[in-house]
Design an enzyme around this catalytic site. Structure first.
Site, PDB file in Angstrom:
ATOM      1  N   TYR A 134       0.847  -1.185   0.000  1.00 41.50           N
ATOM      2  CA  TYR A 134       0.000   0.000   0.000  1.00 41.50           C
ATOM      3  C   TYR A 134       0.888   1.243   0.000  1.00 41.50           C
ATOM      4  O   TYR A 134       1.991   1.222  -0.515  1.00 41.50           O
ATOM      5  CB  TYR A 134      -1.005  -0.074   1.175  1.00 41.50           C
ATOM      6  CG  TYR A 134      -2.121   0.896   0.935  1.00 41.50           C
ATOM      7  CD1 TYR A 134      -2.861   0.831  -0.250  1.00 41.50           C
ATOM      8  CD2 TYR A 134      -2.385   1.919   1.816  1.00 41.50           C
ATOM      9  CE1 TYR A 134      -3.837   1.769  -0.523  1.00 41.50           C
ATOM     10  CE2 TYR A 134      -3.366   2.851   1.551  1.00 41.50           C
ATOM     11  CZ  TYR A 134      -4.089   2.770   0.372  1.00 41.50           C
ATOM     12  OH  TYR A 134      -5.031   3.705   0.089  1.00 41.50           O
TER      13      TYR A 134
ATOM     14  N   LYS B 278      -5.831  -1.744  -1.124  1.00 36.69           N
ATOM     15  CA  LYS B 278      -6.671  -1.517   0.061  1.00 36.69           C
ATOM     16  C   LYS B 278      -7.393  -2.792   0.475  1.00 36.69           C
ATOM     17  O   LYS B 278      -7.502  -3.105   1.663  1.00 36.69           O
ATOM     18  CB  LYS B 278      -7.695  -0.436  -0.253  1.00 36.69           C
ATOM     19  CG  LYS B 278      -7.212   0.862   0.316  1.00 36.69           C
ATOM     20  CD  LYS B 278      -8.233   1.875   0.508  1.00 36.69           C
ATOM     21  CE  LYS B 278      -7.961   2.547   1.815  1.00 36.69           C
ATOM     22  NZ  LYS B 278      -8.080   3.984   1.787  1.00 36.69           N
TER      23      LYS B 278
ATOM     24  N   GLU C 120     -13.057   5.578  -3.014  1.00 35.30           N
ATOM     25  CA  GLU C 120     -11.637   5.785  -2.734  1.00 35.30           C
ATOM     26  C   GLU C 120     -10.989   6.689  -3.775  1.00 35.30           C
ATOM     27  O   GLU C 120     -11.119   6.444  -4.975  1.00 35.30           O
ATOM     28  CB  GLU C 120     -10.958   4.399  -2.769  1.00 35.30           C
ATOM     29  CG  GLU C 120      -9.504   4.412  -2.474  1.00 35.30           C
ATOM     30  CD  GLU C 120      -9.214   4.811  -1.041  1.00 35.30           C
ATOM     31  OE1 GLU C 120     -10.035   4.526  -0.157  1.00 35.30           O
ATOM     32  OE2 GLU C 120      -8.166   5.426  -0.825  1.00 35.30           O
ATOM     33  N   ASP C 121     -10.320   7.722  -3.297  1.00 42.84           N
ATOM     34  CA  ASP C 121      -9.498   8.579  -4.164  1.00 42.84           C
ATOM     35  C   ASP C 121     -10.258   9.204  -5.330  1.00 42.84           C
ATOM     36  O   ASP C 121      -9.760   9.244  -6.465  1.00 42.84           O
ATOM     37  CB  ASP C 121      -8.253   7.817  -4.649  1.00 42.84           C
ATOM     38  CG  ASP C 121      -7.193   7.730  -3.538  1.00 42.84           C
ATOM     39  OD1 ASP C 121      -7.430   8.292  -2.450  1.00 42.84           O
ATOM     40  OD2 ASP C 121      -6.145   7.118  -3.772  1.00 42.84           O
TER      41      ASP C 121
ATOM     42  N   ASP D 217     -11.548   8.499   2.262  1.00 43.57           N
ATOM     43  CA  ASP D 217     -10.738   9.726   2.328  1.00 43.57           C
ATOM     44  C   ASP D 217     -11.394  10.744   3.244  1.00 43.57           C
ATOM     45  O   ASP D 217     -10.721  11.493   3.950  1.00 43.57           O
ATOM     46  CB  ASP D 217     -10.564  10.340   0.933  1.00 43.57           C
ATOM     47  CG  ASP D 217      -9.938   9.356  -0.012  1.00 43.57           C
ATOM     48  OD1 ASP D 217      -8.846   8.874   0.290  1.00 43.57           O
ATOM     49  OD2 ASP D 217     -10.567   9.029  -1.039  1.00 43.57           O
TER      50      ASP D 217
ATOM     51  N   ASN E  24       0.213  12.104   1.618  1.00 45.36           N
ATOM     52  CA  ASN E  24       0.920  10.971   1.018  1.00 45.36           C
ATOM     53  C   ASN E  24       1.161  11.278  -0.457  1.00 45.36           C
ATOM     54  O   ASN E  24       0.423  12.078  -1.018  1.00 45.36           O
ATOM     55  CB  ASN E  24       0.053   9.710   1.094  1.00 45.36           C
ATOM     56  CG  ASN E  24      -0.082   9.186   2.499  1.00 45.36           C
ATOM     57  OD1 ASN E  24       0.857   9.234   3.265  1.00 45.36           O
ATOM     58  ND2 ASN E  24      -1.272   8.715   2.832  1.00 45.36           N
TER      59      ASN E  24
HETATM   60  P1  NAI Z   1      -7.565  17.339  -2.307  1.00 43.88           P
HETATM   61  O1  NAI Z   1      -6.845  17.568  -3.575  1.00 43.88           O
HETATM   62  O2  NAI Z   1      -9.038  17.161  -2.301  1.00 43.88           O
HETATM   63  O3  NAI Z   1      -7.222  18.534  -1.281  1.00 43.88           O
HETATM   64  C1  NAI Z   1      -6.008  19.228  -1.222  1.00 43.88           C
HETATM   65  C2  NAI Z   1      -6.266  20.531  -0.480  1.00 43.88           C
HETATM   66  O4  NAI Z   1      -5.018  21.190  -0.275  1.00 43.88           O
HETATM   67  C3  NAI Z   1      -7.170  21.509  -1.230  1.00 43.88           C
HETATM   68  O5  NAI Z   1      -8.030  22.139  -0.322  1.00 43.88           O
HETATM   69  C4  NAI Z   1      -6.194  22.537  -1.777  1.00 43.88           C
HETATM   70  O6  NAI Z   1      -6.787  23.817  -1.924  1.00 43.88           O
HETATM   71  C5  NAI Z   1      -5.162  22.544  -0.674  1.00 43.88           C
HETATM   72  N1  NAI Z   1      -3.899  23.057  -1.171  1.00 43.88           N
HETATM   73  C6  NAI Z   1      -3.228  22.705  -2.277  1.00 43.88           C
HETATM   74  N2  NAI Z   1      -2.121  23.472  -2.413  1.00 43.88           N
HETATM   75  C7  NAI Z   1      -2.106  24.329  -1.373  1.00 43.88           C
HETATM   76  C8  NAI Z   1      -1.233  25.360  -0.962  1.00 43.88           C
HETATM   77  N3  NAI Z   1      -0.145  25.665  -1.656  1.00 43.88           N
HETATM   78  N4  NAI Z   1      -1.544  26.032   0.160  1.00 43.88           N
HETATM   79  C9  NAI Z   1      -2.639  25.741   0.884  1.00 43.88           C
HETATM   80  N5  NAI Z   1      -3.497  24.755   0.549  1.00 43.88           N
HETATM   81  C10 NAI Z   1      -3.234  24.051  -0.565  1.00 43.88           C
HETATM   82  O7  NAI Z   1      -6.894  16.056  -1.660  1.00 43.88           O
HETATM   83  P2  NAI Z   1      -7.393  15.183  -0.437  1.00 43.88           P
HETATM   84  O8  NAI Z   1      -8.187  14.033  -0.894  1.00 43.88           O
HETATM   85  O9  NAI Z   1      -8.006  16.046   0.589  1.00 43.88           O
HETATM   86  O10 NAI Z   1      -5.976  14.595   0.084  1.00 43.88           O
HETATM   87  C11 NAI Z   1      -4.951  15.477   0.496  1.00 43.88           C
HETATM   88  C12 NAI Z   1      -3.734  14.669   0.921  1.00 43.88           C
HETATM   89  O11 NAI Z   1      -4.058  13.921   2.061  1.00 43.88           O
HETATM   90  C13 NAI Z   1      -3.213  13.689  -0.102  1.00 43.88           C
HETATM   91  O12 NAI Z   1      -1.810  13.734  -0.120  1.00 43.88           O
HETATM   92  C14 NAI Z   1      -3.644  12.357   0.422  1.00 43.88           C
HETATM   93  O13 NAI Z   1      -2.748  11.325   0.064  1.00 43.88           O
HETATM   94  C15 NAI Z   1      -3.584  12.612   1.901  1.00 43.88           C
HETATM   95  N6  NAI Z   1      -4.429  11.711   2.654  1.00 43.88           N
HETATM   96  C16 NAI Z   1      -3.843  11.052   3.691  1.00 43.88           C
HETATM   97  C17 NAI Z   1      -4.575  10.162   4.428  1.00 43.88           C
HETATM   98  C18 NAI Z   1      -3.936   9.461   5.578  1.00 43.88           C
HETATM   99  O14 NAI Z   1      -4.495   8.495   6.078  1.00 43.88           O
HETATM  100  N7  NAI Z   1      -2.808   9.889   6.050  1.00 43.88           N
HETATM  101  C19 NAI Z   1      -5.960   9.869   4.095  1.00 43.88           C
HETATM  102  C20 NAI Z   1      -6.523  10.674   3.018  1.00 43.88           C
HETATM  103  C21 NAI Z   1      -5.749  11.553   2.328  1.00 43.88           C
END
Ligand code: NAI
Length: 568
Positions: free
Chosen positions: A106, A177, A248-249, A272, A421
Site C-alpha cells: 500500500y 486496500k 476511494e481517491d 478519504d 501521502n
Molecule cells: P484534495 O486535492 O481534495 O485537497 C487538497 C487541499 O489542499 C485543497 O483544499 C487545496 O486547496 C489545498 N492546497 C493545495 N495546495 C495548497 C497550498 N499551496 N496552500 C494551501 N493549501 C493548498 O486532496 P485530499 O483528498 O483532501 O488529500 C490530500 C492529501 O491527504 C493527499 O496527499 C492524500 O494522500 C492525503 N491523505 C492522507 C490520508 C492518511 O491516512 N494519512 C488519508 C486521506 C488523504
C-alpha cells in the site's frame, strides 16, 4: 483409505479443478505444500518438485526471494504476483512481515504501481467498469470472479494519493486496500472486489503513453459523469445489495456529492473523507491526553481543505461537540487554509462545506496578507496560539522551520500531523519536526517515517493512516450485518482506536498501536462499530457476546486446510 475418502468428501463440489487448473487457482493453490495424497488425488504428480513442504517453509523461501528484489516497485510486483499465485502464502508472508510489507503493498509504494500500471500489468484482478460499456454495467458485475462479495473498493483514479490523475492505473489502490481489508480486518479474500470506474484521464503523460491500458479519452465530466456513477450504484444495489461499497481517491468535487447522495440509501462510505477523519480523531484523542489539554481546548490549524481536510475537521468538530461545545463554539476552534489562504467570511469562493469553517472577517481584519490578499499558513501561526497543526494539502515541505519554530515558541507540546501521502508530499519530515521543536512535538505522519534519534532518545513516529480504521470498519459492518455506515459508527471506531494508544500508558510510546497489533485492535473496533450500528438502528439487535463471536468467526486467517478446498 480413510484419508482418500475424506479428500473425496471434501471435494464434493462439482467444479473441483485438477492438475494445472488447480495450481492456477490462487485461492486453492498450495504449491509445494500439497501432500502426497493430495498430489495423487488431484493429478499433481510431476507438476510439482518432489519435496513436500509446510506453509512455514514456503514463507521462508518467499521471503528470501522478496529480499533479492532491488527496489520497492520490484518488491511490490513480486508480492502482487504471489497474490495471483497462492493467496494463503501471500497473506501469511504479509502477516509475518507486516511492518516491512504494508508500505510495499500500500502507500507509499502503491503510488508507483499506479503510475506504472500499464507497464507492470500481469494478470487481471478486479473489474474495469469503463464508460464506453456504461449500458452493460449489470453484465460486467455479473462477470465478477466470485459470487459473494462483502466489500467493494471503487475509485475513478482521478485523485490518487497525492499524485493526481492516474486513470485506469488507479485500480492498484482498491487492490492494495482490499489486501489490507483481508490482512488486518480478516475479510475473506474471495469476498472482496476491487473496481475502477474508467471515465478517461486528463493525465497527458498517460494519454500519450502507447502502452496505456485504460480508455484513451479525456475525463467524462458534469452530468454525464454523475449519471454514469448512478448507473454503477444502481447496478451494485441490484446485484450485490448487502455489499459494503467504499469510495476511494475521488477528486473532491465528486467525492462529496457522491457521498451525500448515497450515504443514507446504501451501505457505503468514503474512506478519504470519513476514514481519515476517524483515524486522525483517534490519534488526536490519544495525544491530547499526553499534551495535557482536552480536545475542546485545542486551537486547530488545518492546512488543506479538500476531501480529507474537511472530513477530518468535520470529525473533530463532532467530537468537540461531544465534549460539550456548541456548534458555533466548536467552529471557532478551526483555522482552515486552502490554496487561496485562510477560509474567512470575506471570501466569495467557498463551497458550503468550507463555509462552515470561515472565520469572521472582523477577527482577522488587521492581519498581514500576501500580495494577492490571502492569509497564509505563516500568518495564521504567527497570530494565534495553534496547538494542533494538521497537513492534508499535498504540499511537500509546507511546514517549514520558521513556521514550526513559531508554533513551538508558544506551545509546550505542539501536536503536528503532516498527513499527506506519498512521502514526497508530506508537509514535513519527522526528523525536522523533532529537531525544530527540541524534541517537544507530538508527531504523527501520513507516510511511514523511521524513529527519530534526538539527544539520546529514540522517538517513535506514529503513522496516522486510514489502515487503522477501514479494515476494522469493514469487519464491523460484515459481522454486525449493518445496513448503513453512520457518523456515530465512525466516532465509535475513533474512540476505540484512541483507547488503544500506547501513549496512554507511557508518554514516550507511539501515539498509535504498532501494525503488529492491528488485527487484534481491528476486532475491538469492529465490536464497537457493531454496538453503535445497533444503537443507530442500522443493524439487527444481537448481544455483545454474540457480536464478539461473529467478529471472531468473520476474521479469516491465512492457513491451509486439508484437501484442495483451502481457503473457501
Ligand atoms: P484534495 O486535492 O481534495 O485537497 C487538497 C487541499 O489542499 C485543497 O483544499 C487545496 O486547496 C489545498 N492546497 C493545495 N495546495 C495548497 C497550498 N499551496 N496552500 C494551501 N493549501 C493548498 O486532496 P485530499 O483528498 O483532501 O488529500 C490530500 C492529501 O491527504 C493527499 O496527499 C492524500 O494522500 C492525503 N491523505 C492522507 C490520508 C492518511 O491516512 N494519512 C488519508 C486521506 C488523504
Amino acid at each position: 483409505m480413510a484419508t482418500q475418502q475424506r479428500l473425496i468428501r471434501e471435494l464434493d463440489f462439482p467444479e473441483a479443478p485438477l492438475g494445472m487448473d488447480l495450481l492456477d487457482r490462487p485461492e486453492l493453490n498450495k504449491g509445494t505444500a500439497f501432500t502426497e495424497e493430495e498430489r495423487t488425488h488431484f493429478g499433481l504428480h510431476g507438476l510439482l518438485p518432489p519435496q513436500v513442504e509446510i506453509l512455514d517453509e514456503q514463507v521462508v523461501r518467499a521471503y528470501e526471494a522478496y529480499q533479492r528484489k532491488d527496489d520497492d516497485l520490484e518488491r511490490h510486483i513480486f508480492l502482487r504476483a504471489l497474490q495471483d499465485t497462492n493467496e494463503v502464502l501471500f497473506y501469511r508472508l504479509l502477516l509475518d512481515h507486516i511492518e516491512e510489507m504494508t508500505p510495499i503493498i500500500y502507500t507509499p509504494t502503491v503510488a508507483l504501481a499506479c503510475e506504472q500500471f500499464s507497464h507492470i500489468y500481469r494478470r487481471p484482478r478486479g473489474l474495469f467498469v469503463s464508460y464506453p460499456l456504461r449500458d452493460s454495467i449489470p453484465q460486467l458485475l455479473r462477470n465478477r470472479p466470485n459470487k459473494d462479495v462483502d466489500v467493494i473498493v471503487v475509485t475513478d483514479g482521478e485523485r490518487i494519493l497525492g499524485i493526481g490523475d492516474q486513470g485506469a492505473g488507479g485500480l492498484e489502490i482498491p487492490i492494495g486496500k482490499l489486501s489490507l481489508y483481508t490482512l488486518i480486518g480478516g475479510i475473506h479474500p474471495e469476498r472482496t472486489l476491487p473496481i475502477v470506474l474508467d471515465v478517461g484521464t486528463n493525465n497527458a503523460e498517460r494519454l500519450k503513453d502507447p502502452e496505456y491500458l485504460g480508455w484513451r479519452h479525456e475525463r467524462v465530466t458534469g452530468q454525464d459523469y454523475f449519471d454514469f456513477v448512478d448507473q454503477f450504484v444502481q447496478a451494485v444495489r441490484d446485484e450485490l445489495p448487502r455489499t459494503c461499497l467504499q469510495w476511494e481517491d475521488f477528486a473532491t468535487p465528486h467525492a462529496r456529492p457522491i457521498l451525500q447522495r448515497y450515504h443514507d440509501q446504501s451501505l457505503t462510505f468514503n474512506d478519504d473523507i470519513q476514514g481519515t477523519a476517524a483515524v486522525a480523531l483517534g490519534a488526536l484523542l490519544g495525544v491530547v491526553k499526553v499534551s495535557g489539554r482536552s480536545l475542546r481546548a485545542q486551537q486547530i490549524v488545518m492546512f488543506g481543505a479538500g476531501s480529507a481536510g474537511i472530513g477530518v475537521a468535520d470529525g473533530l468538530r463532532e467530537a468537540m461537540k461531544g465534549e460539550g461545545l456548541s456548534e458555533q463554539e466548536a467552529r471557532g476552534h478551526f483555522w482552515v487554509i486552502d490554496n487561496n489562504g485562510l477560509l474567512h467570511s470575506g471570501r466569495k469562493d467557498l463551497t458550503p462545506e468550507k463555509s462552515v469553517y470561515a472565520q469572521p472577517e472582523g477577527r482577522i481584519s488587521a492581519w498581514p496578507r500576501t500580495s494577492n490578499g490571502h492569509v497564509g499558513l505563516a500568518d495564521v501561526i504567527g497570530k494565534i496560539e495553534a496547538t494542533v497543526l494538521i497537513g492534508l494539502s499535498t504540499v511537500g515541505g509546507a511546514f517549514n522551520e520558521a513556521i514550526i519554530r513559531e508554533m513551538a515558541r508558544k506551545v509546550h507540546r505542539p501536536i503536528i500531523f503532516p498527513l499527506s501521502n506519498p512521502t514526497t508530499k508530506s508537509e514535513a519530515n519527522a526528523d525536522d519536526l523533532i529537531r525544530w521543536t527540541e524534541g517537544r512535538a507530538l508527531v504523527a505522519t501520513g507516510s511511514p517515517f523511521a524513529p527519530v534519534n534526538y539527544r539520546g532518545r529514540t522517538i517513535p513516529i506514529a503513522q496516522c493512516n486510514n489502515v487503522y480504521i477501514f479494515p476494522a470498519m469493514g469487519l464491523g459492518v460484515v459481522a454486525s450485518g449493518a445496513r448503513r455506515v453512520t457518523v456515530p459508527m465512525m466516532l465509535a471506531a475513533a474512540r476505540r482506536l484512541a483507547g488503544n494508544s500506547p501513549a496512554l500508558k507511557d508518554a514516550s510510546a507511539p501515539l498509535l498501536p504498532p501494525l503488529t497489533e492491528l488485527r487484534r485492535v481491528a476486532a475491538e473496533i469492529a465490536v464497537a462499530v457493531g454496538i453503535e450500528a445497533q444503537k443507530d438502528g442500522v443493524a439487527p439487535s444481537i448481544s455483545e457476546d454474540e457480536l464478539h463471536r461473529r467478529v471472531q468467526a468473520t476474521q479469516w486467517t491465512p492457513a491451509y486446510m486439508t484437501g484442495a478446498h483451502t481457503t473457501i
